[in-house]
Design a protein around this motif. Structure first.
Motif, PDB file in Angstrom:
ATOM      1  N   MET A  20      -5.437 -11.442   5.842  1.00 53.82           N
ATOM      2  CA  MET A  20      -5.601 -11.638   7.039  1.00 53.82           C
ATOM      3  C   MET A  20      -4.118 -12.042   7.470  1.00 53.82           C
ATOM      4  N   SER A  21      -3.112 -11.299   7.699  1.00 58.75           N
ATOM      5  CA  SER A  21      -1.507 -11.620   7.807  1.00 58.75           C
ATOM      6  C   SER A  21      -0.814 -10.700   8.450  1.00 58.75           C
ATOM      7  N   TRP A  22      -0.009 -10.879   9.303  1.00 63.08           N
ATOM      8  CA  TRP A  22       1.185 -10.250   9.950  1.00 63.08           C
ATOM      9  C   TRP A  22       2.511  -9.811   9.057  1.00 63.08           C
ATOM     10  N   HIS A  23       2.414 -10.362   7.873  1.00 63.27           N
ATOM     11  CA  HIS A  23       3.365 -10.210   6.971  1.00 63.27           C
ATOM     12  C   HIS A  23       3.745  -8.726   6.659  1.00 63.27           C
ATOM     13  N   PRO A  24       5.076  -8.451   6.448  1.00 60.84           N
ATOM     14  CA  PRO A  24       5.300  -6.943   6.238  1.00 60.84           C
ATOM     15  C   PRO A  24       4.995  -6.434   4.894  1.00 60.84           C
ATOM     16  N   HIS A  25       4.984  -7.566   3.899  1.00 58.06           N
ATOM     17  CA  HIS A  25       4.326  -7.217   2.630  1.00 58.06           C
ATOM     18  C   HIS A  25       2.881  -6.657   2.539  1.00 58.06           C
ATOM     19  N   ASN A  26       2.099  -7.523   3.602  1.00 59.47           N
ATOM     20  CA  ASN A  26       0.753  -7.382   3.640  1.00 59.47           C
ATOM     21  C   ASN A  26       0.561  -5.577   4.417  1.00 59.47           C
ATOM     22  N   LEU A  27       1.232  -5.571   5.196  1.00 59.19           N
ATOM     23  CA  LEU A  27       1.346  -3.948   5.762  1.00 59.19           C
ATOM     24  C   LEU A  27       1.568  -2.903   4.661  1.00 59.19           C
ATOM     25  N   TYR A  28       2.586  -3.411   3.768  1.00 56.79           N
ATOM     26  CA  TYR A  28       2.832  -2.316   2.571  1.00 56.79           C
ATOM     27  C   TYR A  28       1.597  -2.249   1.754  1.00 56.79           C
ATOM     28  N   ASN A  29       1.130  -3.403   1.520  1.00 57.57           N
ATOM     29  CA  ASN A  29      -0.195  -3.204   0.266  1.00 57.57           C
ATOM     30  C   ASN A  29      -1.263  -2.546   1.191  1.00 57.57           C
ATOM     31  N   LEU A  30      -1.454  -2.780   2.504  1.00 58.48           N
ATOM     32  CA  LEU A  30      -2.472  -1.929   3.278  1.00 58.48           C
ATOM     33  C   LEU A  30      -2.362  -0.343   3.347  1.00 58.48           C
ATOM     34  N   TRP A  31      -0.910  -0.178   3.232  1.00 59.76           N
ATOM     35  CA  TRP A  31      -0.618   1.277   3.239  1.00 59.76           C
ATOM     36  C   TRP A  31      -0.977   1.853   1.779  1.00 59.76           C
ATOM     37  N   ARG A  32      -0.511   1.075   0.663  1.00 59.04           N
ATOM     38  CA  ARG A  32      -0.729   1.447  -0.589  1.00 59.04           C
ATOM     39  C   ARG A  32      -2.251   1.546  -1.051  1.00 59.04           C
ATOM     40  N   ARG A  33      -2.968   0.904  -0.331  1.00 57.55           N
ATOM     41  CA  ARG A  33      -4.445   0.909  -0.711  1.00 57.55           C
ATOM     42  C   ARG A  33      -5.193   2.165   0.200  1.00 57.55           C
ATOM     43  N   SER A  34      -4.638   2.560   1.338  1.00 61.43           N
ATOM     44  CA  SER A  34      -5.095   3.438   2.449  1.00 61.43           C
ATOM     45  C   SER A  34      -4.536   4.774   2.043  1.00 61.43           C
ATOM     46  N   TYR A  35      -3.243   4.903   1.838  1.00 61.98           N
ATOM     47  CA  TYR A  35      -2.530   6.257   1.735  1.00 61.98           C
ATOM     48  C   TYR A  35      -1.673   6.406   0.414  1.00 61.98           C
ATOM     49  N   GLY A  36      -1.289   5.254   0.070  1.00 67.90           N
ATOM     50  CA  GLY A  36      -0.449   5.330  -1.220  1.00 67.90           C
ATOM     51  C   GLY A  36      -1.005   5.429  -2.614  1.00 67.90           C
ATOM     52  N   PRO A  37      -0.445   4.970  -3.533  1.00 66.45           N
ATOM     53  CA  PRO A  37      -0.880   5.064  -5.069  1.00 66.45           C
ATOM     54  C   PRO A  37      -1.875   4.511  -5.500  1.00 66.45           C
ATOM     55  N   LEU A  38      -2.499   3.558  -4.672  1.00 66.91           N
ATOM     56  CA  LEU A  38      -3.831   2.798  -5.132  1.00 66.91           C
ATOM     57  C   LEU A  38      -5.079   3.198  -3.943  1.00 66.91           C
ATOM     58  N   GLU A  39      -4.949   4.159  -3.545  1.00 65.92           N
ATOM     59  CA  GLU A  39      -6.106   4.901  -2.882  1.00 65.92           C
ATOM     60  C   GLU A  39      -7.020   5.446  -3.799  1.00 65.92           C
ATOM     61  N   LYS A  40      -6.624   5.942  -4.889  1.00 66.49           N
ATOM     62  CA  LYS A  40      -7.900   6.430  -5.885  1.00 66.49           C
ATOM     63  C   LYS A  40      -8.518   5.422  -6.209  1.00 66.49           C
ATOM     64  N   ILE A  41      -8.198   4.051  -6.300  1.00 63.51           N
ATOM     65  CA  ILE A  41      -9.126   3.202  -6.758  1.00 63.51           C
ATOM     66  C   ILE A  41     -10.166   2.739  -5.634  1.00 63.51           C
ATOM     67  N   THR A  42     -10.004   3.169  -4.478  1.00 61.97           N
ATOM     68  CA  THR A  42     -10.878   2.699  -3.383  1.00 61.97           C
ATOM     69  C   THR A  42     -11.564   3.851  -2.773  1.00 61.97           C
ATOM     70  N   ASP A  43     -11.062   5.162  -2.913  1.00 62.22           N
ATOM     71  CA  ASP A  43     -11.688   6.275  -2.620  1.00 62.22           C
ATOM     72  C   ASP A  43     -11.540   7.468  -3.535  1.00 62.22           C
ATOM     73  N   ARG A  44     -12.471   7.280  -4.660  1.00 63.45           N
ATOM     74  CA  ARG A  44     -12.383   8.065  -5.775  1.00 63.45           C
ATOM     75  C   ARG A  44     -13.600   9.161  -5.676  1.00 63.45           C
ATOM     76  N   VAL A  45     -13.444  10.236  -6.022  1.00 61.21           N
ATOM     77  CA  VAL A  45     -14.530  11.445  -5.954  1.00 61.21           C
ATOM     78  C   VAL A  45     -15.413  11.293  -7.356  1.00 61.21           C
ATOM     79  N   GLU A  46     -14.616  11.327  -8.377  1.00 63.60           N
ATOM     80  CA  GLU A  46     -15.286  11.213  -9.699  1.00 63.60           C
ATOM     81  C   GLU A  46     -15.238   9.778 -10.422  1.00 63.60           C
ATOM     82  N   TYR A  47     -16.272   9.238 -10.838  1.00 68.20           N
ATOM     83  CA  TYR A  47     -16.161   7.900 -11.302  1.00 68.20           C
ATOM     84  C   TYR A  47     -16.776   8.189 -12.764  1.00 68.20           C
ATOM     85  N   LYS A  48     -15.571   7.278 -13.601  1.00 67.80           N
ATOM     86  CA  LYS A  48     -15.775   7.350 -15.063  1.00 67.80           C
ATOM     87  C   LYS A  48     -16.213   5.659 -15.472  1.00 67.80           C
TER      88      LYS A  48
END
Length: 343
Positions: A16-44
């Motif tokens: 819960m912040s307006w910090h630019p680093h927070n916006l970068y982390n949000l992008w990584r979780r939504s569209y960046g390299p960390l998206e596969k952790i939160t939106d994966r198709v096959e679970y191992k």
């Protein structure tokens, strides 16, 4: 400090912040390299590991400053809503046939009507309402009303005595508001309503550089300035008079108090987070906000602001984690330490 290293890029948890680093982390979780952790198709991984990961993602944003035991004891709702996906409703069909076979025509008709309405509208994202108690906190309300850079900054405002609750000074950041409560913030405590400090810092830096320069250089500078002034005087005598140009400090100077304008300097990259939920009524002219009602949810919409899908798998898995590990036993000593709940 609890809010130290909260924007760690390795974890990449939105806050819960307006910090630019927070916006970068949000992008990584939504569209960046960390998206596969939160939106994966096959679970191992195991189901328990996925539930724990979903819980960590949600708690990173919703009340990461609240102790986990306190959150489970006081901030989870009493009832357990149905967070089944929409596909699970199709399995309820055989019960209608069973009611018809048992000559319960009225019950079968009501069940069919309810299933058709749920199929047409869809289920409400009630899973996100597990954080409704967190949204009632006075520090979270100040941040949601866009009166603080982050929820951590809002907590400091409350603890340092810069916040009024219904006209009285309030220093408990754990208080949960009741509908109709008004929260006022001292304008002097809001950072983006203060004059910019860049001009002062630049002036101090230039003064420090001038003090470090040698006497010979300063004398040469004074001679150059004298020659430049003499040349400018000669030019002014031979040419018509022109209005003098403003210096770089004059260009950056703050507006005069005669204009009556409040200095407003929002932090960079804050626009993605500048929104106000429907259950709040802020007044930016008085730096106050009224808590109208508790947040709710309806089919296709949830009033709980969250970076995750309100009806998605992350919320469902996190609720499954808490439904099995919730602390329901409360002793007398625990009831005495309950955070203030104004109902």
């Amino acid at each position: 400090m609890r809010d130290a290293h909260i924007y760690n890029f390795k974890r990449g948890l939105p806050r819960m912040s307006w910090h630019p680093h927070n916006l970068y982390n949000l992008w990584r979780r939504s569209y960046g390299p960390l998206e596969k952790i939160t939106d994966r198709v096959e679970y191992k991984e195991t189901l328990n590991w996925r539930r724990w990961t979903a819980k960590a993602l949600l708690r990173g944003y919703h009340g990461d400053f609240i102790n986990e035991k306190i959150f489970k004891r006081w901030y989870l709702p009493e009832t357990l809503p149905d967070v089944r996906p929409s596909e699970a409703l199709k399995k309820v069909g055989p019960s209608v046939e069973l009611d018809k076979w048992a000559t319960k025509e009225m019950v079968a008709q009501k069940t069919e009507k309810r299933l058709e309405e749920e199929k047409r509208k869809g289920l409400a994202p009630v899973g996100s309402l597990m954080f409704a108690e967190v949204e009632r906190r006075i520090d979270v309300v100040i941040f949601r009303a866009c009166l603080a850079h982050s929820v951590y900054d809002a907590r400091r405002m409350v603890i340092h005595g810069s916040v009024l609750l219904n006209g009285k000074k309030h220093t408990d950041a754990n208080t949960r508001l009741a509908p109709g409560d008004m929260v006022s913030v001292d304008p002097k405590a809001i950072r983006f309503l203060q004059p910019e400090a860049e001009i002062k810092e630049e002036a101090e830096a230039e003064d420090a550089e001038a003090a470090e320069s040698s006497p010979e250089e300063s004398a040469a500078d004074e001679g150059a300035e004298a020659e430049a002034s003499a040349e400018s005087a000669a030019e002014s005598e031979s040419s018509p008079k022109v209005a003098p140009s403003t210096s770089k400090f004059a260009k950056k100077s703050k507006p005069s108090a005669a204009t009556g304008l409040t200095p407003f300097h929002p932090p960079p990259y804050a626009s993605p987070f500048l929104f106000v939920p429907a259950y709040l009524e802020p007044s930016f002219s008085t730096c106050s906000v009224i808590y109208l009602r508790h947040p709710t949810a309806r089919p296709g919409y949830s009033e709980i602001p969250t970076p995750w899908d309100a009806d998605g798998e992350v919320v469902r898995l996190a609720w499954e984690w808490y439904s099995k590990r919730r602390m329901r036993i409360r002793s007398k000593s625990q009831l005495a330490r309950m955070p203030e709940n104004r109902q």
